[in-house]
Scaffold this active site. Structure first.
Site, short mmCIF file in Angstrom:
data_model
loop_
_atom_site.label_atom_id
_atom_site.label_comp_id
_atom_site.label_asym_id
_atom_site.label_seq_id
_atom_site.Cartn_x
_atom_site.Cartn_y
_atom_site.Cartn_z
N CYS A 2 15.43 70.90 13.64
CA CYS A 2 16.10 70.93 14.94
C CYS A 2 15.01 70.74 15.99
O CYS A 2 13.83 70.85 15.71
CB CYS A 2 16.78 72.28 15.19
SG CYS A 2 18.01 72.68 13.96
N ARG A 27 14.64 64.75 15.52
CA ARG A 27 14.47 65.92 14.63
C ARG A 27 15.81 66.45 14.12
O ARG A 27 15.86 67.27 13.20
CB ARG A 27 13.74 67.04 15.36
CG ARG A 27 12.34 66.70 15.84
CD ARG A 27 11.75 67.84 16.61
NE ARG A 27 11.61 69.00 15.76
CZ ARG A 27 10.53 69.24 15.00
NH1 ARG A 27 9.53 68.38 15.01
NH2 ARG A 27 10.45 70.30 14.23
N GLY A 101 15.46 76.87 12.09
CA GLY A 101 15.06 77.59 10.87
C GLY A 101 16.28 78.18 10.19
O GLY A 101 17.42 77.87 10.53
N GLU A 487 9.66 53.52 -3.22
CA GLU A 487 9.71 53.53 -1.75
C GLU A 487 10.77 52.55 -1.25
O GLU A 487 11.51 52.85 -0.32
CB GLU A 487 8.34 53.21 -1.18
CG GLU A 487 8.26 53.10 0.33
CD GLU A 487 8.63 54.39 1.06
OE1 GLU A 487 8.82 55.43 0.40
OE2 GLU A 487 8.79 54.35 2.30
N LYS A 491 13.80 53.81 1.08
CA LYS A 491 14.08 53.21 2.39
C LYS A 491 15.51 52.68 2.45
O LYS A 491 16.24 52.93 3.39
CB LYS A 491 13.08 52.07 2.66
CG LYS A 491 11.69 52.53 2.99
CD LYS A 491 11.59 53.05 4.39
CE LYS A 491 11.18 54.45 4.64
NZ LYS A 491 10.63 55.38 3.79
N GLU A 494 18.15 55.53 2.41
CA GLU A 494 18.20 56.49 3.52
C GLU A 494 18.64 55.84 4.83
O GLU A 494 19.11 56.54 5.73
CB GLU A 494 16.88 57.23 3.68
CG GLU A 494 15.71 56.44 4.17
CD GLU A 494 14.48 57.34 4.39
OE1 GLU A 494 14.63 58.52 4.72
OE2 GLU A 494 13.36 56.84 4.21
N LYS A 609 13.80 64.06 10.86
CA LYS A 609 12.45 63.52 10.70
C LYS A 609 11.51 64.50 10.02
O LYS A 609 10.66 64.12 9.24
CB LYS A 609 11.87 63.15 12.07
CG LYS A 609 10.49 62.52 12.01
CD LYS A 609 10.49 61.22 11.24
CE LYS A 609 9.12 60.60 11.14
NZ LYS A 609 9.10 59.42 10.26
#
Ligand code: AGP
Length: 614
Positions: A2, A27, A101, A487, A491, A494, A609
């Site tokens: 967050c 985020r 959290g 990878e 990629k 996602e 992120k």
């Protein structure tokens, strides 16, 4: 997971909060909200969805104030709804909180508070915390620092992780903030103070910051800040200067941050290498390892730990260090390492890799390694990040801010540093001066080689369009190309939500080939001429099952168009650098497939992120 922003000072807090949330949105972006205090009353506005929805709502109401907090959420407890959006208010309206959290013991605290007559509106663990603070405030007899003390006492009972910013109506000129595993930094202004989850939200206001450490709590007022611990211990305040430039965190005319960051890779690679070659240009050198050559020569095993794309970078590091430095390397998922109590040689050197430097699983693995007495080093992109500060030394990537949720320039910088590490360690062992010099020259040439591959963007876009309608894809590669297959699959899945998996090319025959059909194309990373025939055999195996094949091969290779449906040629480079060069096509392929599928490339669904929860 967050994003949190807070402001107390003499300016319009609302605009500062909204600007900060816009920069923190990468985020987490399920919902967003702000709270300010005006005339000892809260103004709280929250909206589901993007920060833009909140900004629209703010434009329609008059909300003001010189002190406030903001939050953009990645849901952990409770569905995505306005009721579950932060900031949350305590039951009797005395406090408001933004939290990043997970409170693990929230159920027992909730039961306790229900017994004390508290009521709850949301399904979140955060609301439990703000009510626990109010509970302690009502009990606190000492009028001195009552606000700070109430938060301290509440946090004493909390198990889990938090980064919090708290407002109190009775202390309208203060913000109390605290950190345990979820990042927070204090921005020091003139007559104003800021708090944020990361530098992107406050870099335009101040470059003077203090990173909070786990277990620390602080009170911010317009003129000052005070940091202590939950036990009121004094702390050494370390002021830092941000190395962020606000313009670096802008999109710079690109349609997406991800595309900008893909095209920034030549520069990011230059930055990763800058000042890190020996004067005789036969090896690399790193200033931050804090280990002598003699100590490094004693290293007889290296363990790498990380998550996600950073974990894939560890796999590349394994190939390179074992090949060029002849040191045995193991790679573990950080989330696994922290619990499995692996038997390790006492001279094992432990590396963690983390772009954000805040990934909780990676931090936990690092702390576990330190608890066992191992020397720990970190490769990370954020100066002053928790992992950078926790490790015994390390290597900064200097990639610049990476805003796109899908990691691109950070990944190639990590494997570039891994290559330099292999060179550095190899030259301390059996690698000759001549081989070292050739390696260094190849590294010097790398940014311009990557520019050449990027120039094929249009070609790769056309190939991507042909495959964007599929639901499944396999990525296949051998040796150091296997991690790049992983990878490419990561990629693609996602950002385009297409199911994709990466395998060692030879492994495909032991099961995954059952998936191969005209509906499941295969993407081969086949840059190694030495094993070309093996790759050609695998390509023919899948084509005989009517699967379409895309291949990345080296210019001049015998692997030509007649063997595949689509061919992407990359320049012939030093074998150690082929993984970097082969990564560019898979990044661009994933980007353009996602674009053709109309996906939200910079903010893919369900992702964030920096993963600061377990
Ligand atoms: C990368 O594309 C992903 N977004 C994700 O796997 C990421 O690499 C992982 O969460 C690790 O993040 P870190 O490098 O900041 O620790």
């Amino acid at each position: 997971m967050c994003g949190i922003i807070g402001y107390v000072g003499n300016k319009d807090a609302v605009q500062i909060l909204l600007d900060g949330l816009t920069r923190l949105e990468y985020r987490g972006y399920d919902s967003a909200g702000i709270a300010t205090v005006v005339d000892s009353e809260f103004n709280i506005l929250r909206r589901v969805g993007r920060v833009a929805n909140l900004i629209d709502a703010v434009d329609r109401v008059s909300i003001a104030g010189f002190v406030g907090i903001g939050h953009t959420r990645w849901a952990t407890h409770g569905v995505v709804s306005e009721k579950n959006a932060h900031p949350h208010q305590s039951a009797h309206g005395l406090f408001s909180i933004a939290h990043n959290g997970v409170i693990e013991n929230y159920e027992s605290i909730r039961e306790f508070l229900l017994g004390k007559g508290f009521t709850f509106e949301s399904e979140t663990d955060t609301e439990i915390l703000v009510n626990l603070i109010e509970y302690h405030f009502n009990k606190e007899q000492d009028p001195e620092n009552k606000f700070l003390k109430s938060v301290q006492k509440a946090l004493f009972h909390v198990r889990g992780t938090y980064g919090i910013a708290v407002l109190c109506k009775d202390y309208a000129n203060e913000i109390v903030v605290a950190r345990k595993s979820s990042p927070l930094l204090i921005g020091i202004g003139s007559g104003e103070m800021f708090v944020a989850s990361d530098a992107s939200a406050i870099a335009q206001h101040t470059r003077d910051v203090v990173y909070l450490n786990d277990g620390e709590i602080a009170r911010l007022t317009p003129s000052d800040f005070f940091i202590t611990t939950l036990r009121n211990e004094s702390v050494d305040v370390v002021k830092c200067e941000l190395d962020w430039r606000v313009e670096d965190a802008d999109r710079g005319g690109y349609e997406h941050y991800m595309l900008k960051e893909i095209f920034e890779q030549p520069k990011a690679l230059e930055n990763a290498m800058r000042g890190r070659f020996s004067d005789d240009l036969s090896t690399a050198r790193f200033g931050g390892l804090r280990m002598s050559t003699r100590e490094l020569r004693q290293v007889d095993r290296i363990l790498f730990c990380a998550c996600g794309t950073a974990w894939i970078a560890c796999l590349v590091a394994e190939y390179l260090i074992e090949k060029y430095a002849r040191i045995p390397v193991e790679v573990e998922y950080a989330s696994e390492f922290r619990y499995q109590n692996s038997p390790l040689d006492k001279n094992t050197l432990i590396f963690v890799i983390s772009q954000s430097g805040e990934t909780l699983d990676t931090m936990a693995a690092l702390q576990e390694a330190k608890r066992k007495g191992f020397r720990t080093l970190a490769i990370t992109n954020v100066v002053g990040s928790a992992i950078a500060r926790e490790s015994d030394g390390g290597i900064y990537q200097h990639s610049g801010p990476e805003i796109g949720v899908a990691s691109t320039k950070a990944f190639t910088a990590q494997i570039c540093i891994a290559a330099m590490l292999a060179l550095y360690l190899g030259r301390m062992r059996d690698m000759s001066f001549e081989d070292g010099a050739l390696f260094v020259q190849a590294l010097h040439d790398l940014p311009s080689v990557v520019e050449d591959v990027l120039a094929q963007g249009d070609v790769i876009e056309k190939i991507a369009e042909k495959y964007a309608h599929h639901d499944d894809m396999l990525f296949l590669g051998r040796q150091a190309m296997f991690p790049i297959a992983l990878e490419g699959a990561l990629k693609l899945k996602e950002i385009s939500y297409m199911h994709s998996e990466g395998y060692p090319a030879a492994e495909m025959k032991h099961g995954p080939i059952a998936l191969v059909s005209e509906k499941c194309p295969c993407f081969f990373l086949a840059t190694q001429e030495r094993i070309l025939q093996k790759n050609v055999a695998n390509i023919q195996e899948v084509r005989s099952r009517r699967a379409k094949v895309i291949a990345v091969a080296t210019a001049g290779s015998e692997l030509t168009e007649k063997f595949v449906d689509d061919l992407i040629l990359v320049p012939n480079v030093h074998a150690a650098l082929q993984p970097i060069v082969a990564t560019i096509p898979v990044q661009l392929f994933a980007y353009y497939v996602a674009k053709f599928r109309g996906c939200d490339i910079d903010k893919p669904r369900n992702l964030a992120k920096s993963v600061t929860v377990e």
